[in-house]
Design a protein around this motif. Structure first.
Motif, PDB file in Angstrom:
ATOM      1  N   LEU A  36      -3.255   7.605   6.854  1.00 50.75           N
ATOM      2  CA  LEU A  36      -2.189   8.183   7.511  1.00 50.75           C
ATOM      3  C   LEU A  36      -0.981   8.225   6.436  1.00 50.75           C
ATOM      4  O   LEU A  36      -0.007   8.837   6.716  1.00 50.75           O
ATOM      5  CB  LEU A  36      -1.649   7.113   8.603  1.00 50.75           C
ATOM      6  N   LEU A  37      -1.061   7.201   5.578  1.00 52.94           N
ATOM      7  CA  LEU A  37      -0.259   7.371   4.277  1.00 52.94           C
ATOM      8  C   LEU A  37      -0.236   8.593   3.657  1.00 52.94           C
ATOM      9  O   LEU A  37       0.510   9.357   3.193  1.00 52.94           O
ATOM     10  CB  LEU A  37      -0.412   6.210   3.322  1.00 52.94           C
ATOM     11  N   PHE A  55       0.853  -1.186  -0.054  1.00 54.82           N
ATOM     12  CA  PHE A  55      -0.028   0.221   0.039  1.00 54.82           C
ATOM     13  C   PHE A  55       0.850   1.321   0.276  1.00 54.82           C
ATOM     14  O   PHE A  55       0.703   2.027  -0.699  1.00 54.82           O
ATOM     15  CB  PHE A  55      -0.826   0.124   1.338  1.00 54.82           C
ATOM     16  N   ARG A  56       2.075   1.118   0.808  1.00 55.32           N
ATOM     17  CA  ARG A  56       2.734   2.562   0.979  1.00 55.32           C
ATOM     18  C   ARG A  56       3.644   2.564  -0.410  1.00 55.32           C
ATOM     19  O   ARG A  56       3.690   3.563  -0.781  1.00 55.32           O
ATOM     20  CB  ARG A  56       3.705   2.317   2.186  1.00 55.32           C
ATOM     21  N   ASP A  57       4.054   1.430  -1.015  1.00 57.54           N
ATOM     22  CA  ASP A  57       4.722   1.466  -2.295  1.00 57.54           C
ATOM     23  C   ASP A  57       3.896   1.989  -3.380  1.00 57.54           C
ATOM     24  O   ASP A  57       4.537   2.755  -4.310  1.00 57.54           O
ATOM     25  CB  ASP A  57       5.319   0.037  -2.678  1.00 57.54           C
ATOM     26  N   ASN A  88     -12.220  -2.697   5.134  1.00 62.60           N
ATOM     27  CA  ASN A  88     -13.129  -1.520   5.532  1.00 62.60           C
ATOM     28  C   ASN A  88     -12.982  -0.628   6.513  1.00 62.60           C
ATOM     29  O   ASN A  88     -13.280   0.687   6.481  1.00 62.60           O
ATOM     30  CB  ASN A  88     -14.879  -2.124   5.763  1.00 62.60           C
ATOM     31  N   ALA A  89     -12.122  -0.812   7.531  1.00 65.84           N
ATOM     32  CA  ALA A  89     -11.733  -0.154   8.739  1.00 65.84           C
ATOM     33  C   ALA A  89     -10.317   0.156   8.791  1.00 65.84           C
ATOM     34  O   ALA A  89      -9.761   1.217   8.648  1.00 65.84           O
ATOM     35  CB  ALA A  89     -12.332  -0.758   9.880  1.00 65.84           C
ATOM     36  N   LYS A  90      -9.569  -0.845   9.038  1.00 66.80           N
ATOM     37  CA  LYS A  90      -8.144  -0.671   9.193  1.00 66.80           C
ATOM     38  C   LYS A  90      -7.420  -0.037   7.878  1.00 66.80           C
ATOM     39  O   LYS A  90      -6.512   0.658   8.037  1.00 66.80           O
ATOM     40  CB  LYS A  90      -7.399  -2.113   9.277  1.00 66.80           C
ATOM     41  N   SER A  91      -7.913  -0.525   6.708  1.00 68.41           N
ATOM     42  CA  SER A  91      -7.166   0.100   5.443  1.00 68.41           C
ATOM     43  C   SER A  91      -7.391   1.438   5.334  1.00 68.41           C
ATOM     44  O   SER A  91      -6.878   2.204   4.509  1.00 68.41           O
ATOM     45  CB  SER A  91      -7.644  -0.669   4.263  1.00 68.41           C
ATOM     46  N   VAL A  92      -8.857   1.851   5.830  1.00 66.76           N
ATOM     47  CA  VAL A  92      -8.949   3.443   5.707  1.00 66.76           C
ATOM     48  C   VAL A  92      -8.161   4.199   6.412  1.00 66.76           C
ATOM     49  O   VAL A  92      -7.655   5.385   6.296  1.00 66.76           O
ATOM     50  CB  VAL A  92     -10.451   3.587   6.128  1.00 66.76           C
TER      51      VAL A  92
END
Length: 256
Positions: free
Chosen positions: A114-115, A69-71, A105-109
């Motif tokens: 934050l990213l 995701f960060r990449d 739905n939650a953690k990835s948001v």
């Protein structure tokens, strides 16, 4: 103040179909110079990128994988030279696999928000920008069919209102807003999976569906543009049943 779409860059999770793709098309048609689509559906993502042309950059990304995701943020900035808007839209509705649903739905948001702050914040050399997270009108109420899904949508609204407070904006220059669509003409309403441990829920699907008027994807995309143009930091925007979008204002104020 009118939001200037020209020469802007966006990153959209879950952008290969449905509301996410509606967001992408709306941004491009209003002047964005580049949009990165993050999605796990590689076939659909490549098809969309081919159809929409060089302004679209598709990346196969599982948003529960923080490293990839960060990449994707790094690659988007390298590709288009910046980043102005992040839309966290990826979601599933599967009550029988509620752990994965909470992860997406939650953690990835949270991760995506934050990213976005990491890469766009003014106090670390960025130029600020916008984060828009997709919740649902279900996040403003409750219902029996998909309780964990509903809970994740409540989470997104609470998280967005909390991140959209002056204490964060004054440092980062990033507005965080939430869109809460009503039932929309996508695959999700008919593909939602209920908890298999409770008999009779599937029979209730048509009863529940009759209470809503399906709206076109473009109505939600129009709501996105409205929020970007006039939305306050931390605001929640509702669009449903063919009505004009409006800002939802709870009775209790956010604690700042």
């Amino acid at each position: 103040m009118v939001f200037d779409c020209n020469e802007k860059v966006a990153l959209v999770t879950g952008g290969a179909a449905g509301i996410g793709l509606g967001y992408v098309k709306k941004l491009l048609s209003n002047g964005f110079k580049g949009v990165a689509i993050l999605d796990i559906d590689e076939s659909k993502g490549n098809q969309v990128a081919a159809e929409l042309g060089p302004k679209v950059f598709f990346l196969k990304v599982d948003t529960t994988n923080k490293v990839k995701f960060r990449d994707a943020f790094v690659k988007t900035i390298e590709k288009f030279g910046g980043l102005d808007l992040v839309i966290n839209h990826a979601r599933i509705c599967n009550e029988s696999d509620f752990e994965l649903m909470i992860d997406i739905n939650a953690k990835s948001v949270v991760t995506g928000t934050l990213l976005a702050i990491e890469f766009m914040r003014k106090d670390k050399g960025g130029k600020g920008g916008f984060v828009v997270n997709t919740s649902s009108i279900l996040g403003l109420s409750g219902a029996s069919l998909v309780p964990v899904y509903y809970a994740t949508k409540h989470f997104i609204i609470g998280f967005g209102k909390s991140m959209g407070t002056p204490v964060y904006y004054e440092k980062t220059g990033i507005k965080v807003m939430t869109i809460a669509p009503g039932l929309t003409d996508t695959r999700l309403p008919n593909n939602a999976k209920f908890n298999s441990g409770f008999n009779g829920l599937e029979e209730r699907r048509p009863i529940v569906m009759e209470q809503f008027k399906l709206q076109p994807v473009d109505a939600v995309a129009d709501c996105l543009l409205l929020a970007l143009n006039v939305g306050n930091n931390g605001s929640v925007w509702v669009v449903e049943n063919g009505q004009d979008p409006f800002e939802f204002k709870p009775e209790r104020p956010t604690i700042t």
